[in-house]
Enzyme design. Structure first.
Site, PDB file in Angstrom:
ATOM      1  CE  LYS A   1     -11.144   1.730  -4.366  1.00  0.00           C
ATOM      2  NZ  LYS A   1     -10.995   0.455  -4.040  1.00  0.00           N
TER       3      LYS A   1
ATOM      4  CE  LYS B   1      -4.399  -1.908   1.915  1.00  0.00           C
ATOM      5  NZ  LYS B   1      -5.178  -2.069   2.874  1.00  0.00           N
TER       6      LYS B   1
ATOM      7  CE  LYS C   1      -6.778  -6.992  -7.738  1.00  0.00           C
ATOM      8  NZ  LYS C   1      -6.520  -6.334  -6.495  1.00  0.00           N
TER       9      LYS C   1
END
Ligand code: ADP
Ligand code: TRP
Length: 320
Positions: free
Chosen positions: A192, A110, A189
């Site tokens: 968003k 992340k 993949k």
């Protein structure tokens, strides 16, 4: 058997979320008691706009109710309606070795994607452990990206029980069943973050346009094609029955099938599948009192259990 999973309210649902997370979560309803919650505390690690978070939580509730969540079978609630979770998270933090968290891939991934490297993001797995342990869940069905967090939960629970005595149910190791990655319109993949999604409750014309844009190779209509290498087929098969899938695969292999035709077939499947859900969502939107009451009732039921577990933990560590 108590199964539980959480979903972060951080965006509009796309086909990847639907087939990768939502449908499997709703399948649990058939297998006994299920818990599902809107992980809004977790979402704070990535959403800093209050209005967006508020709306995001309501959207998840609408999405799940429209997609068939049955409140008789699934205890559905918002994480932040159970503030006991955050207190338990602290009690777990003090026994959680730093090294355990430092090994977590999701934090590094992340941060690499641009999320701020905060303590909250780092401690995210401890909060997730609190979610799981506070409701005495023994089965936690999660996608590949969350498996390590369930392992961490087990380690923390075992450590806590070793130090303070038997307080927590140790959840089973994460289930190995893999949900295939749903490709986006560019073949990566669907996510968003990659701007390659087909939204399930978004504008239908936009969904059609996105489906028609799915990247394929440049074979002509006459050419024989390999369905297993085609992004359009990868999405089509998610909607198709076994027989339909086999029939379409055979047409790929024979030649004479154009990608445009498969895209149209995919859009028809998409429309047929989601139109009733979209209608249901519109109806629910006109009846927000009902949606709020579902969340309130879920919270009341979940909280009773959470308060009980927290009390045991507080007594075990000596706060009571
Ligand atoms: P996004 O990648 O769009 O940000 P999230 O990371 O919020 O999606 O994922 C929410 C849930 O949906 C997770 O359980 C994740 O495993 C699942 N999911 C997301 N994208 C896909 C995909 N392309 N294929 C399968 N599952 C997915
Ligand atoms: N971290 C999970 C995700 O991003 C959401 C989540 C939070 C969760 N708490 C949980 C999932 C407890 C299962 C159990 O998808």
């Amino acid at each position: 058997m108590r199964k539980r999973s959480g979903i972060q309210p951080s965006g509009r649902l796309h086909l990847g979320n639907y087939f990768g997370m939502m449908k499997p979560a709703l399948e649990l309803q058939k297998q006994g008691q299920a818990y599902l919650f809107i992980a809004d505390y977790h979402a704070l690690t990535s959403v800093t706009d209050a209005a967006a978070l508020r709306q995001g939580s309501i959207d998840v509730a609408l999405d799940f109710l429209a997609a068939g969540l049955d409140t008789d079978k699934t205890l559905f609630y918002r994480q932040s309606d159970i503030p006991e979770v955050t207190e338990l998270s602290w009690l777990l933090s003090v026994v959680t070795p730093m090294g355990l968290l430092e090994r977590c891939h999701s934090y590094k991934d992340k941060v690499a994607k641009g999320l701020p490297a905060t303590h909250g993001l780092f401690a995210y797995p401890v909060l997730m452990a609190a979610d799981i342990l506070i409701m005495n869940s023994n089965v936690v069905p999660v996608g590949r990206d969350q498996k390590q967090h369930v392992e961490v939960t087990r380690d923390i629970a075992i450590k806590f029980n070793n130090i303070y005595g038997q307080v927590f149910t140790i959840p089973e190791p994460p289930i190995r069943e893999e949900v295939a990655v749903v490709p986006g319109v560019d073949g990566q993949k669907m996510s968003k973050s990659y701007n390659n999604t087909v939204e399930i409750f978004g504008d239908l014309k936009q969904a059609r346009a996105n489906i028609m844009k799915i990247v394929t190779d440049s074979k002509s209509v006459a050419d024989k094609k390999n369905p297993d290498e085609c992004n359009v087929f990868a999405l089509y098969r998610l909607f198709a029955t076994d027989a339909e899938r086999e029939a379409m695969a055979a047409r790929y292999r024979e030649g004479g099938l154009g990608y445009g035709e498969v895209k149209k077939a995919l859009f028809e499947k998409f429309e047929a599948h989601f139109t009733p859900l979209r209608k249901k969502r519109e109806e629910l939107q006109k009846n927000m009192d009902y949606v709020h009451s579902v969340l309130r009732q879920g919270a009341d039921r979940a909280r009773t259990e959470a308060v009980g577990t927290l009390k045991k933990a507080r007594q075990a560590v000596g706060l009571e």
